[in-house]
Design an enzyme around this catalytic site. Structure first.
Site, mmCIF file in Angstrom:
data_model
loop_
_atom_site.group_PDB
_atom_site.id
_atom_site.type_symbol
_atom_site.label_atom_id
_atom_site.label_comp_id
_atom_site.label_asym_id
_atom_site.label_seq_id
_atom_site.Cartn_x
_atom_site.Cartn_y
_atom_site.Cartn_z
ATOM 1 N N ASP A 44 -15.312 -11.277 3.928
ATOM 2 C CA ASP A 44 -13.583 -11.018 3.632
ATOM 3 C C ASP A 44 -12.717 -12.090 4.780
ATOM 4 O O ASP A 44 -12.465 -11.838 5.757
ATOM 5 C CB ASP A 44 -13.094 -9.721 3.190
ATOM 6 C CG ASP A 44 -12.219 -10.461 1.813
ATOM 7 O OD1 ASP A 44 -11.345 -11.757 1.597
ATOM 8 O OD2 ASP A 44 -11.582 -9.218 1.367
ATOM 9 N N GLU A 57 -8.593 -4.209 -8.272
ATOM 10 C CA GLU A 57 -8.704 -5.180 -7.673
ATOM 11 C C GLU A 57 -10.071 -5.494 -7.711
ATOM 12 O O GLU A 57 -10.209 -4.606 -6.884
ATOM 13 C CB GLU A 57 -7.990 -5.296 -6.847
ATOM 14 C CG GLU A 57 -8.424 -6.817 -5.883
ATOM 15 C CD GLU A 57 -7.116 -6.633 -4.215
ATOM 16 O OE1 GLU A 57 -6.326 -6.182 -4.396
ATOM 17 O OE2 GLU A 57 -7.505 -7.499 -3.760
ATOM 18 N N ASP A 60 2.553 1.519 3.183
ATOM 19 C CA ASP A 60 3.228 0.830 4.523
ATOM 20 C C ASP A 60 4.492 1.145 3.606
ATOM 21 O O ASP A 60 5.564 1.273 4.380
ATOM 22 C CB ASP A 60 2.678 -0.800 3.383
ATOM 23 C CG ASP A 60 1.026 -1.189 3.818
ATOM 24 O OD1 ASP A 60 0.982 -1.359 4.689
ATOM 25 O OD2 ASP A 60 0.686 -1.965 2.599
ATOM 26 N N HIS A 74 0.986 -0.956 0.224
ATOM 27 C CA HIS A 74 -0.189 0.481 0.328
ATOM 28 C C HIS A 74 1.023 1.081 -0.177
ATOM 29 O O HIS A 74 2.000 1.413 0.326
ATOM 30 C CB HIS A 74 -0.648 -0.080 1.300
ATOM 31 C CG HIS A 74 -2.170 -0.770 1.408
ATOM 32 N ND1 HIS A 74 -1.951 -1.910 2.296
ATOM 33 C CD2 HIS A 74 -3.166 -1.449 0.382
ATOM 34 C CE1 HIS A 74 -3.095 -3.123 1.669
ATOM 35 N NE2 HIS A 74 -3.103 -2.314 1.036
ATOM 36 N N ASP A 97 -3.067 -13.485 -0.707
ATOM 37 C CA ASP A 97 -3.403 -12.340 0.007
ATOM 38 C C ASP A 97 -4.051 -12.772 1.207
ATOM 39 O O ASP A 97 -5.324 -13.260 0.979
ATOM 40 C CB ASP A 97 -3.989 -11.186 -0.526
ATOM 41 C CG ASP A 97 -4.532 -9.759 0.250
ATOM 42 O OD1 ASP A 97 -4.133 -10.207 1.565
ATOM 43 O OD2 ASP A 97 -5.359 -9.378 -0.239
ATOM 44 N N GLU A 155 -8.446 -11.916 -7.044
ATOM 45 C CA GLU A 155 -8.855 -11.894 -5.532
ATOM 46 C C GLU A 155 -9.017 -13.333 -5.235
ATOM 47 O O GLU A 155 -10.774 -12.840 -5.882
ATOM 48 C CB GLU A 155 -8.878 -11.796 -4.510
ATOM 49 C CG GLU A 155 -8.736 -12.044 -3.246
ATOM 50 C CD GLU A 155 -8.652 -10.782 -2.242
ATOM 51 O OE1 GLU A 155 -8.033 -10.407 -2.048
ATOM 52 O OE2 GLU A 155 -9.731 -11.483 -0.869
ATOM 53 N N HIS A 189 -12.709 -12.632 -2.554
ATOM 54 C CA HIS A 189 -13.557 -11.877 -4.216
ATOM 55 C C HIS A 189 -14.732 -12.602 -4.909
ATOM 56 O O HIS A 189 -15.722 -11.734 -5.075
ATOM 57 C CB HIS A 189 -12.557 -10.292 -4.428
ATOM 58 C CG HIS A 189 -11.602 -9.500 -3.717
ATOM 59 N ND1 HIS A 189 -10.730 -8.824 -3.602
ATOM 60 C CD2 HIS A 189 -11.727 -9.825 -1.926
ATOM 61 C CE1 HIS A 189 -10.459 -8.254 -2.510
ATOM 62 N NE2 HIS A 189 -11.090 -9.063 -1.921
HETATM 63 C C1 XUL Z 1 -9.128 -6.601 0.789
HETATM 64 C C2 XUL Z 1 -8.056 -6.113 0.018
HETATM 65 C C3 XUL Z 1 -6.903 -5.647 -0.196
HETATM 66 C C4 XUL Z 1 -5.980 -5.501 -1.259
HETATM 67 C C5 XUL Z 1 -5.107 -4.407 -1.034
HETATM 68 O O1 XUL Z 1 -9.778 -7.564 0.657
HETATM 69 O O2 XUL Z 1 -7.682 -7.425 -1.341
HETATM 70 O O3 XUL Z 1 -5.260 -6.150 0.650
HETATM 71 O O4 XUL Z 1 -5.279 -6.973 -1.950
HETATM 72 O O5 XUL Z 1 -5.409 -3.626 -1.237
HETATM 73 MN MN MN Z 2 -5.935 -8.217 -2.215
#
Ligand code: XUL
Ligand code: MN
Length: 394
Positions: A298, A224, A102, A99, A333, A260, A263
Site C-alpha cells: 500500500d 474501510e 490519535d 484513530h 489518505d 480507499e 485499496h
Molecule cells: C491503511 C489505511 C488506514 C485507515 C485508517 O491502509 O488506509 O490508514 O485509513 O485506519
Molecule cells: Mn485509508
C-alpha cells in the site's frame, strides 16, 4: 471564517452569517458600515492558484508522518498534534479523521470516563481551529492484543479487547461531535489460511458490528475495505463484501463503506467502479483518495499522480452522484515520500488537494452532449480520445 451580524432597524442582531472566505483563498481586511443598512467587506486574494471546490475535505494526523518504513528508520521529526491540526486548518481542510489513540493517546491505561474527558479537550482544540471530526477508527493492529486480529481473533480475551476499543471509539466520536466510526479491518483475516475458518470469521465480524450498533443507537459504521496487507487474505476485501455485511447486520441503514483508491487497486479493481457500486447502494459515506503504482504494498501516493484517468473518473462518479450532499467529506489518505525533508512534510497534501480540485474543474468541463452522441453512435474510440484531450490539454 468570518461572521457578519445582520441587524434590524433597532440594531438588534437578527442573524449571524458565517462566511468561509479563507477557504476561497481570501483574507478579510476590514468591514465598512455604509450607514445605509449595507456593509462592504474588503478582502485580499492571498492564494493565487486557489481553486474553488464543491466538496469539504478531510485528512488524518497520520498523513503527516516521520518516514519510517519496514526497512528503515524515520527521516523526519515528529510534529505535534496541535501543530498538525493548525496547519490542516490553514491549508483549507474542513475536518480531521482520527484513530482512537490519535484522539486519546495511551487510552488503554485510562478509565472510560477519562477517555471521554480527554476527547472533550480535543474537541475544544478542533473548535479553536474551526474544524470538525469526520470519524474515529479503533486502531486494532498495533496492540499486543491484536496480533491475530481483533474481532476475528482466535482468542476470546483479544476479541473482548477489540470490542472495548470499538466502544471507546464510539464514545470518543460522540465527544468529538461526529456520528461515524471507521473499521479498517487490518488484521481481520489470515496469514495462515488454516488458522481460521472464513465462515466463522465472517460471522464473528458481523457479530461484533451488531454489538457496536446495539451499544449506540445513533452511531454509523463505515467499513474501510482492503484485500491484504498487513494480512494475506482479508475477511472483507472489497466494498461488495462490505455491502453484504451491511445487509446481514442488525441495522443495514447504519453500516456503510469507505473506499480507499489504493485499496481497490490492490484488489485489482477500479476505485471509480467501487465508488459507483457503494453509491448505488446509498452506502458510500467516505473516501480515502490516493494513488498506487500497481499491485504491491500500500503506497498511499498523492491522488492522481500514477493513474490520472482513474482519478478523474473517481471524481466524476462522486460529483455525478451527489457525494457530499449529506455532509460526507472527501478524505485524503496520502503519505509524503520518505525522501522528503522536514519542510516538505505537507507537500503531498497540498498536491493531492490541488489535483483533486483540478480534476473537479475537468469534470465540470466534461461535455455530456458529446458523450451522449458518442454513446448513440457507439463510437467509444471518439469518447476515449475526448477524455484524453480533456485531461491533457490545459
Ligand atoms: C491503511 C489505511 C488506514 C485507515 C485508517 O491502509 O488506509 O490508514 O485509513 O485506519
Ligand atoms: Mn485509508
Amino acid at each position: 471564517m468570518a461572521k457578519i451580524l445582520v441587524c434590524d432597524d433597532d440594531k438588534e442582531i437578527v442573524e449571524a452569517i458565517e462566511i468561509y472566505l479563507s477557504q476561497e483563498g481570501h483574507q478579510i481586511l476590514k468591514l465598512l458600515d455604509n450607514e445605509d443598512g449595507t456593509y462592504t467587506l474588503f478582502v485580499k486574494k492571498i492564494k493565487e492558484d486557489f481553486i474553488m471546490s464543491k466538496f469539504k475535505y478531510s485528512v488524518g494526523p497520520w498523513n503527516v508522518h516521520e518516514g519510517a518504513d519496514a526497512y528503515g528508520p524515520a527521516t523526519r521529526e515528529t510534529i505535534d498534534l496541535e501543530e498538525k491540526i493548525k496547519t490542516f486548518a490553514e491549508m483549507g481542510f474542513d475536518a480531521i479523521q482520527f484513530h482512537d489513540d490519535d484522539a486519546v493517546p495511551n487510552m488503554n491505561e485510562l478509565s472510560e470516563g477519562e477517555v471521554v474527558s480527554e476527547a472533550k479537550a480535543l474537541k475544544a482544540m478542533l473548535d479553536k481551529y474551526n474544524l470538525k471530526a469526520e470519524f474515529v477508527a479503533p486502531r486494532l493492529w498495533m496492540d499486543p492484543h491484536t496480533v491475530d486480529g481483533g474481532f476475528t481473533s482466535n482468542s476470546d480475551e483479544d476479541r473482548e479487547f477489540a470490542l472495548w476499543r470499538a466502544y471507546r471509539s464510539i464514545d470518543i466520536a460522540n465527544a468529538l461531535g461526529c456520528d461515524k466510526i471507521v473499521l479498517w479491518l487490518a488484521r481481520e483475516g489470515t496469514i495462515c489460511f488454516e488458522s481460521k475458518s472464513p465462515v466463522e470469521s465472517t460471522k464473528k465480524l458481523i457479530d461484533a458490528i451488531n454489538k457496536m450498533l446495539a451499544y449506540d443507537k445513533n452511531i454509523k459504521i463505515m467499513i474501510e475495505t482492503k484485500p491484504n496487507e498487513p494480512i494475506d487474505r482479508s475477511v472483507c476485501p472489497t466494498l461488495g463484501h462490505a455491502m453484504a455485511i451491511s445487509a446481514t447486520s442488525d441495522d443495514p441503514s447504519r453500516v456503510g463503506g469507505l473506499l480507499e483508491s489504493a485499496h481497490a487497486m490492490l484488489a485489482g479493481l477500479d476505485p471509480a467502479n467501487e465508488i459507483g457500486f457503494a453509491l448505488a447502494m446509498g452506502k458510500l459515506w467516505g473516501v480515502h483518495l490516493n494513488d498506487q503504482n500497481g499491485m504491491k504494498f500500500d503506497q498511499d501516493k498523492s491522488f492522481g499522480v500514477e493513474n490520472l484517468r482513474t482519478a478523474f473518473n473517481q471524481m466524476k462518479v462522486l460529483m455525478e452522484n451527489g457525494f457530499g450532499n449529506n455532509g460526507e467529506y472527501i478524505g485524503l489518505d496520502v503519505k509524503v515520500m520518505r525522501t522528503e525533508k522536514q519542510s516538505g512534510s505537507y507537500k503531498h497534501l497540498e498536491n493531492s488537494l490541488k489535483i483533486a480540485k483540478m480534476l473537479e474543474e475537468k469534470v465540470n468541463k466534461f461535455d455530456y452532449d458529446f458523450q451522449k452522441k458518442c454513446v448513440a453512435e457507439r463510437d467509444y474510440e471518439a469518447l476515449e480520445m475526448y477524455v484524453m484531450e480533456l485531461l491533457m490539454k490545459g
